[in-house]
Design a protein around this motif. Structure first.
Motif, PDB file in Angstrom:
ATOM      1  N   VAL A 120      71.419  72.295  36.596  1.00 25.36           N
ATOM      2  CA  VAL A 120      71.775  73.510  37.339  1.00 25.36           C
ATOM      3  C   VAL A 120      72.505  74.498  36.440  1.00 25.36           C
ATOM      4  O   VAL A 120      72.223  75.706  36.464  1.00 25.36           O
ATOM      5  CB  VAL A 120      72.638  73.144  38.572  1.00 25.36           C
ATOM      6  N   VAL A 121      73.434  74.002  35.620  1.00 27.60           N
ATOM      7  CA  VAL A 121      74.171  74.890  34.715  1.00 27.60           C
ATOM      8  C   VAL A 121      73.222  75.547  33.719  1.00 27.60           C
ATOM      9  O   VAL A 121      73.320  76.751  33.450  1.00 27.60           O
ATOM     10  CB  VAL A 121      75.279  74.108  33.976  1.00 27.60           C
ATOM     11  N   GLY A 122      72.291  74.768  33.173  1.00 25.42           N
ATOM     12  CA  GLY A 122      71.320  75.332  32.240  1.00 25.42           C
ATOM     13  C   GLY A 122      70.468  76.407  32.891  1.00 25.42           C
ATOM     14  O   GLY A 122      70.228  77.468  32.296  1.00 25.42           O
ATOM     15  N   PHE A 123      70.017  76.165  34.119  1.00 19.56           N
ATOM     16  CA  PHE A 123      69.206  77.155  34.835  1.00 19.56           C
ATOM     17  C   PHE A 123      70.010  78.426  35.093  1.00 19.56           C
ATOM     18  O   PHE A 123      69.498  79.547  34.934  1.00 19.56           O
ATOM     19  CB  PHE A 123      68.706  76.565  36.146  1.00 19.56           C
ATOM     20  N   LYS A 168      73.586  57.974  30.802  1.00 19.84           N
ATOM     21  CA  LYS A 168      74.586  58.692  30.005  1.00 19.84           C
ATOM     22  C   LYS A 168      73.957  59.313  28.757  1.00 19.84           C
ATOM     23  O   LYS A 168      74.346  60.414  28.344  1.00 19.84           O
ATOM     24  CB  LYS A 168      75.711  57.734  29.603  1.00 19.84           C
ATOM     25  N   LEU A 169      72.975  58.621  28.176  1.00 17.04           N
ATOM     26  CA  LEU A 169      72.310  59.145  26.978  1.00 17.04           C
ATOM     27  C   LEU A 169      71.531  60.415  27.303  1.00 17.04           C
ATOM     28  O   LEU A 169      71.616  61.413  26.575  1.00 17.04           O
ATOM     29  CB  LEU A 169      71.370  58.077  26.403  1.00 17.04           C
ATOM     30  N   VAL A 170      70.764  60.398  28.396  1.00 14.17           N
ATOM     31  CA  VAL A 170      69.989  61.579  28.781  1.00 14.17           C
ATOM     32  C   VAL A 170      70.918  62.722  29.176  1.00 14.17           C
ATOM     33  O   VAL A 170      70.689  63.880  28.796  1.00 14.17           O
ATOM     34  CB  VAL A 170      69.024  61.232  29.932  1.00 14.17           C
ATOM     35  N   VAL A 171      71.979  62.413  29.932  1.00 17.65           N
ATOM     36  CA  VAL A 171      72.929  63.456  30.340  1.00 17.65           C
ATOM     37  C   VAL A 171      73.607  64.073  29.128  1.00 17.65           C
ATOM     38  O   VAL A 171      73.795  65.298  29.057  1.00 17.65           O
ATOM     39  CB  VAL A 171      73.966  62.872  31.316  1.00 17.65           C
ATOM     40  N   SER A 172      73.973  63.247  28.145  1.00 18.49           N
ATOM     41  CA  SER A 172      74.625  63.777  26.945  1.00 18.49           C
ATOM     42  C   SER A 172      73.681  64.695  26.166  1.00 18.49           C
ATOM     43  O   SER A 172      74.113  65.727  25.629  1.00 18.49           O
ATOM     44  CB  SER A 172      75.099  62.634  26.050  1.00 18.49           C
ATOM     45  N   LYS A 173      72.389  64.371  26.131  1.00 22.86           N
ATOM     46  CA  LYS A 173      71.429  65.241  25.438  1.00 22.86           C
ATOM     47  C   LYS A 173      71.236  66.551  26.186  1.00 22.86           C
ATOM     48  O   LYS A 173      71.115  67.618  25.558  1.00 22.86           O
ATOM     49  CB  LYS A 173      70.093  64.507  25.284  1.00 22.86           C
ATOM     50  N   LEU A 174      71.202  66.485  27.510  1.00 28.34           N
ATOM     51  CA  LEU A 174      71.089  67.712  28.292  1.00 28.34           C
ATOM     52  C   LEU A 174      72.327  68.592  28.102  1.00 28.34           C
ATOM     53  O   LEU A 174      72.215  69.821  27.953  1.00 28.34           O
ATOM     54  CB  LEU A 174      70.917  67.377  29.764  1.00 28.34           C
ATOM     55  N   LYS A 175      73.503  67.960  28.101  1.00 27.10           N
ATOM     56  CA  LYS A 175      74.730  68.728  27.900  1.00 27.10           C
ATOM     57  C   LYS A 175      74.756  69.349  26.505  1.00 27.10           C
ATOM     58  O   LYS A 175      75.209  70.487  26.331  1.00 27.10           O
ATOM     59  CB  LYS A 175      75.950  67.827  28.097  1.00 27.10           C
ATOM     60  N   ALA A 232      74.821  73.810  23.059  1.00 27.12           N
ATOM     61  CA  ALA A 232      74.436  74.255  21.709  1.00 27.12           C
ATOM     62  C   ALA A 232      73.403  75.372  21.720  1.00 27.12           C
ATOM     63  O   ALA A 232      73.289  76.105  20.733  1.00 27.12           O
ATOM     64  CB  ALA A 232      73.894  73.067  20.903  1.00 27.12           C
ATOM     65  N   VAL A 233      72.640  75.523  22.804  1.00 26.10           N
ATOM     66  CA  VAL A 233      71.564  76.521  22.821  1.00 26.10           C
ATOM     67  C   VAL A 233      71.781  77.550  23.925  1.00 26.10           C
ATOM     68  O   VAL A 233      71.893  78.752  23.639  1.00 26.10           O
ATOM     69  CB  VAL A 233      70.186  75.829  23.009  1.00 26.10           C
ATOM     70  N   LEU A 234      71.845  77.101  25.175  1.00 30.31           N
ATOM     71  CA  LEU A 234      71.873  78.036  26.288  1.00 30.31           C
ATOM     72  C   LEU A 234      73.203  78.778  26.410  1.00 30.31           C
ATOM     73  O   LEU A 234      73.223  79.990  26.666  1.00 30.31           O
ATOM     74  CB  LEU A 234      71.569  77.298  27.593  1.00 30.31           C
ATOM     75  N   LEU A 235      74.316  78.062  26.228  1.00 33.00           N
ATOM     76  CA  LEU A 235      75.616  78.722  26.333  1.00 33.00           C
ATOM     77  C   LEU A 235      75.818  79.765  25.234  1.00 33.00           C
ATOM     78  O   LEU A 235      76.241  80.896  25.539  1.00 33.00           O
ATOM     79  CB  LEU A 235      76.737  77.688  26.321  1.00 33.00           C
TER      80      LEU A 235
END
Length: 360
Positions: A130-133, A324-331, A336-339
């Protein structure tokens, strides 16, 4: 008589509670309580408070079972209050083999794990998605709405002034012009995630999403970990119900939402039915080697359910690790990119007025 609004079907969480209550009554008094009485007590517990709208159907279930002409699985199927086909199938096999007292607790535990696993998965993945979107949406808003409000009046007055702006502001302006000229692209970007969410289970979109999920390494590992947990919880319940192991695999495939893994389990059941040993038929599954080893060991000792149950805790821990691994990659992608992209987009809208005023 007024219209009464309330629960009309039991959701997954309610069904877990129903089966746990039923298991408690079945095994009370050292397991001496008759099944009909356990059914009656359980149905009575789910006929009050928020479940009062289910009372007529709960009374129907209790009445049919107490009458002795209808088995429990037939009664809950006729009542149509949310019990799924695979749950009814497990209960049917357990009743036919007189294993209801052993099967119901295992079924309740399997459904509980299915419920908590999905809830944990969704809750942890929702926030970064949601944050990325939202960051993408706000960045597009800055480029297509805020930046033109600042820069366009200056260019209307002095078209050659763009070359005096900073390079990054020029790049963002060109991106703004392109997005406004191709206005359908921002609209598609905004509507695409919504459309995917709404139509994700349709026959048109589901196979494509499945291929994408199984073709991307992090989501593939997550899907395998989640479905392996479901397998090590549901398989013991199915075996304890007394059904043949090949039929247990067929019922297990109905408990697995992932089409690829469900197909492999169904194929393993067909191979096992032709005479191939259970462990050998399951060898093609993408689960960890410990699963097949547990099945092979269980076949040799006659305790498949017990050996597979030993994998429940380690597989649950592995699922947590994959989440946790997938969530950490999404974060990481968001941070690193969207923010940074959103910050720079906002920066251009803030410094744009300064250069615009310099040109007046």
């Amino acid at each position: 008589m007024g219209l009464e609004i309330g629960i009309t079907k039991l959701n997954l969480e309610d069904r877990v509670g129903f089966f746990r209550t039923f298991a408690g009554w079945l095994n009370s008094g050292a397991g001496r309580m008759p099944v009909a009485e356990a059914v009656s007590n359980t149905c009575d517990a789910y006929s009050h408070d928020e479940y009062k709208t289910l009372r007529p159907k709960m009374e129907l279930i209790a009445r049919e079972v107490q009458g002795g002409q209808t088995r429990f699985y037939e009664a809950i199927r006729m009542a149509d209050i949310g019990f799924e086909a695979q749950e009814v199938g497990i209960i049917r096999a357990a009743e036919e083999s007189n294993q209801l007292r052993q099967t119901i607790p295992a079924l309740a535990q399997a459904l509980y794990m299915q419920h908590t696993g999905r809830r944990n998965l969704v809750s942890q993945l929702t926030m970064p998605i949601v944050v990325g979107f939202m960051l993408i949406a706000m960045s597009i808003g800055v480029l297509t709405i805020m930046l033109p409000m600042v820069i366009q009046p200056v260019l209307d007055r002095r078209p050659d002034s763009l070359g005096k702006f900073p390079i990054i502001l020029q790049y963002y302006w060109h991106a703004s012009v392109w997005l406004r000229a191709n206005y359908m692209i921002p609209i598609v970007i905004m509507l695409f995630p919504v459309a995917v969410f709404l139509f994700r289970k349709t026959s048109l979109l589901s196979p494509t999403l499945e291929k994408m999920k199984m073709g991307f390494s992090p989501t593939r590992r997550l899907a395998i970990a989640f479905n392996s947990v479901l397998t090590v919880y549901f398989l013991p319940a199915l075996i304890r119900s007394g059904m043949p192991t090949y039929r247990a695999l067929d019922e297990l495939s109905n408990c697995i939402a992932n089409p690829t893994i469900a197909y492999q389990i169904r194929a393993a059941g067909q191979d096992h039915e032709t005479g191939i040993r259970l462990g050998q038929s399951l060898d093609a599954l993408p689960f960890r080697a410990s699963f097949v080893n547990a099945v092979v060991s269980g076949e040799q000792t006659g305790a498949i359910a017990e050996r597979v149950e030993e994998l429940q805790d380690p597989y649950s821990i592995e699922l947590e690790r994959q989440i946790k691994l997938v969530v950490s990659k999404l974060k990481f992608m968001v941070m690193a990119v969207l923010l940074p992209f959103f910050i720079v987009s906002t920066y251009t809208s803030l410094v744009g007025p300064i250069f615009a005023l310099m040109e007046y």
